[in-house]
Scaffold this motif. Structure first.
Motif, mmCIF file in Angstrom:
data_model
loop_
_atom_site.group_PDB
_atom_site.id
_atom_site.type_symbol
_atom_site.label_atom_id
_atom_site.label_comp_id
_atom_site.label_asym_id
_atom_site.label_seq_id
_atom_site.Cartn_x
_atom_site.Cartn_y
_atom_site.Cartn_z
ATOM 1 N N GLN A 1 11.672 -0.390 -4.248
ATOM 2 C CA GLN A 1 12.253 -1.954 -4.143
ATOM 3 C C GLN A 1 13.315 -2.198 -3.585
ATOM 4 O OE1 GLN A 1 14.754 -1.373 -8.193
ATOM 5 N NE2 GLN A 1 13.074 -0.750 -9.232
ATOM 6 N N VAL A 2 13.990 -1.452 -2.967
ATOM 7 C CA VAL A 2 14.671 -1.555 -1.354
ATOM 8 C C VAL A 2 13.565 -1.603 -0.515
ATOM 9 C CG1 VAL A 2 16.624 -1.560 -0.002
ATOM 10 C CG2 VAL A 2 16.684 -0.880 -2.659
ATOM 11 N N VAL A 3 12.664 -1.413 -0.056
ATOM 12 C CA VAL A 3 11.681 -1.431 0.786
ATOM 13 C C VAL A 3 10.566 -3.088 0.636
ATOM 14 C CG1 VAL A 3 9.667 -0.266 1.854
ATOM 15 C CG2 VAL A 3 11.517 0.974 1.498
ATOM 16 N N GLU A 4 10.018 -2.919 -0.899
ATOM 17 C CA GLU A 4 9.799 -3.944 -1.084
ATOM 18 C C GLU A 4 10.480 -5.182 -0.992
ATOM 19 O OE1 GLU A 4 6.855 -2.934 -5.082
ATOM 20 O OE2 GLU A 4 8.860 -2.705 -5.547
ATOM 21 N N THR A 5 11.534 -4.947 -0.912
ATOM 22 C CA THR A 5 12.832 -6.326 -0.971
ATOM 23 C C THR A 5 12.416 -6.913 0.548
ATOM 24 O OG1 THR A 5 14.005 -6.427 -2.871
ATOM 25 C CG2 THR A 5 15.190 -6.980 -1.208
ATOM 26 N N ALA A 6 13.287 -5.431 1.469
ATOM 27 C CA ALA A 6 13.253 -6.252 2.907
ATOM 28 C C ALA A 6 11.750 -6.421 3.442
ATOM 29 C CB ALA A 6 13.724 -4.420 3.400
ATOM 30 N N GLY A 7 10.394 -5.774 3.429
ATOM 31 C CA GLY A 7 9.362 -6.131 3.781
ATOM 32 C C GLY A 7 9.028 -7.700 3.275
ATOM 33 N N THR A 8 9.468 -8.315 2.078
ATOM 34 C CA THR A 8 9.053 -9.755 2.045
ATOM 35 C C THR A 8 9.901 -10.418 2.286
ATOM 36 O OG1 THR A 8 8.867 -9.211 -0.808
ATOM 37 C CG2 THR A 8 9.336 -11.172 -0.622
ATOM 38 N N ASP B 1 0.970 -1.120 -0.081
ATOM 39 C CA ASP B 1 0.002 0.364 -0.102
ATOM 40 C C ASP B 1 0.531 1.361 -0.198
ATOM 41 O OD1 ASP B 1 -2.938 1.619 0.186
ATOM 42 O OD2 ASP B 1 -1.272 2.048 2.230
ATOM 43 N N ALA B 2 1.981 1.212 0.907
ATOM 44 C CA ALA B 2 2.672 2.351 0.986
ATOM 45 C C ALA B 2 3.339 2.552 -0.355
ATOM 46 C CB ALA B 2 4.232 2.031 1.770
ATOM 47 N N VAL B 3 4.326 1.497 -1.004
ATOM 48 C CA VAL B 3 4.694 0.959 -1.968
ATOM 49 C C VAL B 3 3.861 2.022 -3.295
ATOM 50 C CG1 VAL B 3 5.967 0.123 -3.908
ATOM 51 C CG2 VAL B 3 6.385 0.242 -1.739
ATOM 52 N N ALA B 4 3.104 1.673 -3.109
ATOM 53 C CA ALA B 4 1.834 1.999 -4.082
ATOM 54 C C ALA B 4 1.568 3.544 -3.925
ATOM 55 C CB ALA B 4 0.005 1.246 -3.941
ATOM 56 N N VAL B 5 1.750 4.195 -3.001
ATOM 57 C CA VAL B 5 1.239 5.543 -3.168
ATOM 58 C C VAL B 5 2.382 6.464 -3.487
ATOM 59 C CG1 VAL B 5 1.286 7.160 -1.394
ATOM 60 C CG2 VAL B 5 -0.735 5.330 -1.608
ATOM 61 N N LEU B 6 3.980 5.489 -2.937
ATOM 62 C CA LEU B 6 4.672 6.567 -3.298
ATOM 63 C C LEU B 6 5.504 6.255 -4.705
ATOM 64 C CD1 LEU B 6 7.039 5.739 0.458
ATOM 65 C CD2 LEU B 6 5.343 7.836 -0.978
ATOM 66 N N ARG B 7 4.902 5.715 -5.208
ATOM 67 C CA ARG B 7 5.572 5.363 -6.777
ATOM 68 C C ARG B 7 4.141 6.391 -7.850
ATOM 69 N NH1 ARG B 7 6.470 -0.722 -7.228
ATOM 70 N NH2 ARG B 7 9.042 -0.033 -6.781
ATOM 71 N N THR B 8 3.030 7.114 -7.154
ATOM 72 C CA THR B 8 2.720 7.750 -8.044
ATOM 73 C C THR B 8 4.037 9.018 -7.885
ATOM 74 O OG1 THR B 8 1.964 9.491 -5.994
ATOM 75 C CG2 THR B 8 0.092 7.178 -7.315
ATOM 76 N N ASP C 1 24.773 4.985 -3.011
ATOM 77 C CA ASP C 1 25.004 6.813 -3.623
ATOM 78 C C ASP C 1 24.113 7.078 -4.894
ATOM 79 O OD1 ASP C 1 26.723 6.495 -1.231
ATOM 80 O OD2 ASP C 1 28.740 6.462 -2.503
ATOM 81 N N ASP C 2 23.976 6.941 -5.909
ATOM 82 C CA ASP C 2 23.174 6.364 -7.554
ATOM 83 C C ASP C 2 21.664 6.421 -7.050
ATOM 84 O OD1 ASP C 2 23.612 4.425 -7.630
ATOM 85 O OD2 ASP C 2 24.436 4.497 -9.740
ATOM 86 N N THR C 3 21.156 5.737 -5.722
ATOM 87 C CA THR C 3 20.080 5.418 -5.608
ATOM 88 C C THR C 3 18.645 6.442 -5.856
ATOM 89 O OG1 THR C 3 20.865 3.620 -4.341
ATOM 90 C CG2 THR C 3 18.790 3.593 -4.454
ATOM 91 N N ASP C 4 17.693 5.915 -7.400
ATOM 92 C CA ASP C 4 16.997 7.213 -7.148
ATOM 93 C C ASP C 4 15.611 6.783 -5.832
ATOM 94 O OD1 ASP C 4 16.097 4.998 -8.449
ATOM 95 O OD2 ASP C 4 15.946 6.503 -10.361
#
Length: 368
Positions: free
Chosen positions: A85-92, A16-23, A76-79
């Protein structure tokens, strides 16, 4: 309830969080502060992922004394998209760890009792996602409100001393200093509270959260694996008392209900706890019951000694009492072996009127 529900809530919160923030991934996350926190939106996303990974690490490694000594950092160059994507991976990873963690396993977390079980880590993970997504959204001028079942999951498991409100999301925001709630003073300091567990030679006394109490009171198992003839009636009644105190905003979790769990097989055999927090004179009342199949083996005495020792070691407890029917010889033996004695006339006056037909037993500090 338990592992599957905890994993589902972590997965749902992240999705739910990622869906909102991806906008708004096209925005400058690195240069924008995240609401009231000190970090940028990008650093806050890194923090979310870092905590989810840390919780998975604690559970997977069964760390007992401190945090597992590792952290994750974004390149360093992560946008913004990369951070999500890292949040999704960590949540999984956290959800998978929760599912694979045994019911009785606990791992180190510093506040307030130095450990948490899989449900506690699930609730803490959901809290990190909800609250810091709110911070990022606030910084980016984005509306965010998660499904009500997510903040309710958090509140009923790691904020047992917070009186529930009609809106779980607004209540959680107020609880963590992020919003106002009508009729309640603003909060400037807060911490969540995992359940207290006391250990004896053969048992663990596991503090019951409002979520577990509600299920027990409704006839469920409260996320415990009970012996076939448990829980007994008194435990369900005590769970109902816990819920009433929680809803009234007077519940103090360390003075609530504990479920007695055998170490040898992880089966719950009974309930024990307090009828409420100690009064202004430091007096508190205890009660207990066991499933019939667990009686006569010394479990109640063992648990009552541990609970009494823990309580009387506190500065706010000076004495404990219990009331017992005159014909309940078995309970009288338990209370006597735990160090309690029939109340004197003076003690009866001090404790006030006892329910007619019951005997009052008292244990004072230093008597154990």
């Amino acid at each position: 309830m338990g592992a599957d529900q905890g994993a589902e809530r972590v997965t749902e919160a992240v999705a739910d969080a990622v869906a909102v923030l991806r906008t708004v991934v096209d925005r400058d996350w690195a240069g924008v502060p995240a609401g009231r926190v000190e970090w940028s939106c990008l650093k806050t996303a890194e923090h979310i992922a870092g905590n989810l990974i840390a919780y998975a690490g604690q559970l997977a490694g069964r760390a007992q004394d401190t945090w597992v000594p590792f952290e994750i950092f974004l390149d360093d160059d992560t946008d913004a998209e990369g951070a999500l994507q890292v949040v999704e991976t960590a949540g999984t990873l956290l959800a998978a760890t929760i599912r694979s963690t045994p019911r009785e396993a606990r791992a180190f977390h510093p506040y307030p009792f130095r450990s948490a079980n899989r449900v506690g880590f699930a609730a803490m993970g959901v809290a990190e996602v909800l609250l810091h997504t709110y911070d990022i959204a606030d910084g980016l001028g984005l509306a965010y409100e998660p499904p009500a079942r997510l903040p309710e999951y958090v509140l009923t498991r790691i904020f047992p001393d917070v009186q529930p409100g009609p809106d779980p999301w607004r209540t959680l925001l107020w609880t963590t200093g992020r919003g106002d709630l009508p009729g309640r003073a603003p909060r400037t300091e807060w911490r969540w509270s995992n359940n207290l567990v006391l250990h004896t030679e053969r048992l663990t006394l596991q503090g019951v959260t409002p979520a577990s109490a509600a299920e027990l009171a409704a006839g469920g198992d409260g996320d415990f694996e009970w012996v076939e003839d448990g829980p007994f009636e008194g435990t369900r009644e005590a769970a109902g008392m816990t819920i009433k105190a929680y809803e009234a905003g007077v519940h103090r979790p360390e003075f609530g209900l504990f479920v007695l769990v055998r170490r040898q097989d992880g089966r719950a055999i009974g309930g024990m706890g307090f009828h409420g927090a100690p009064d202004e004179d430091g007096r508190a009342e205890v009660g207990y019951d066991l499933a019939e199949s667990a009686r006569g083996q010394g479990y109640a005495t063992e648990a009552l000694r541990a609970l009494s020792d823990w309580a009387l070691a506190r500065d706010d407890v000076r004495s404990l009492c219990a009331t017992i029917e005159p014909d309940n010889a078995a309970s009288q033996r338990v209370i006597a072996r735990a160090g309690f004695a029939r109340a004197t006339v003076e003690e009866e006056h001090a404790y006030g009127e006892t329910e007619p037909g019951l005997w009052l037993y008292v244990l004072s500090g230093g008597a154990g």
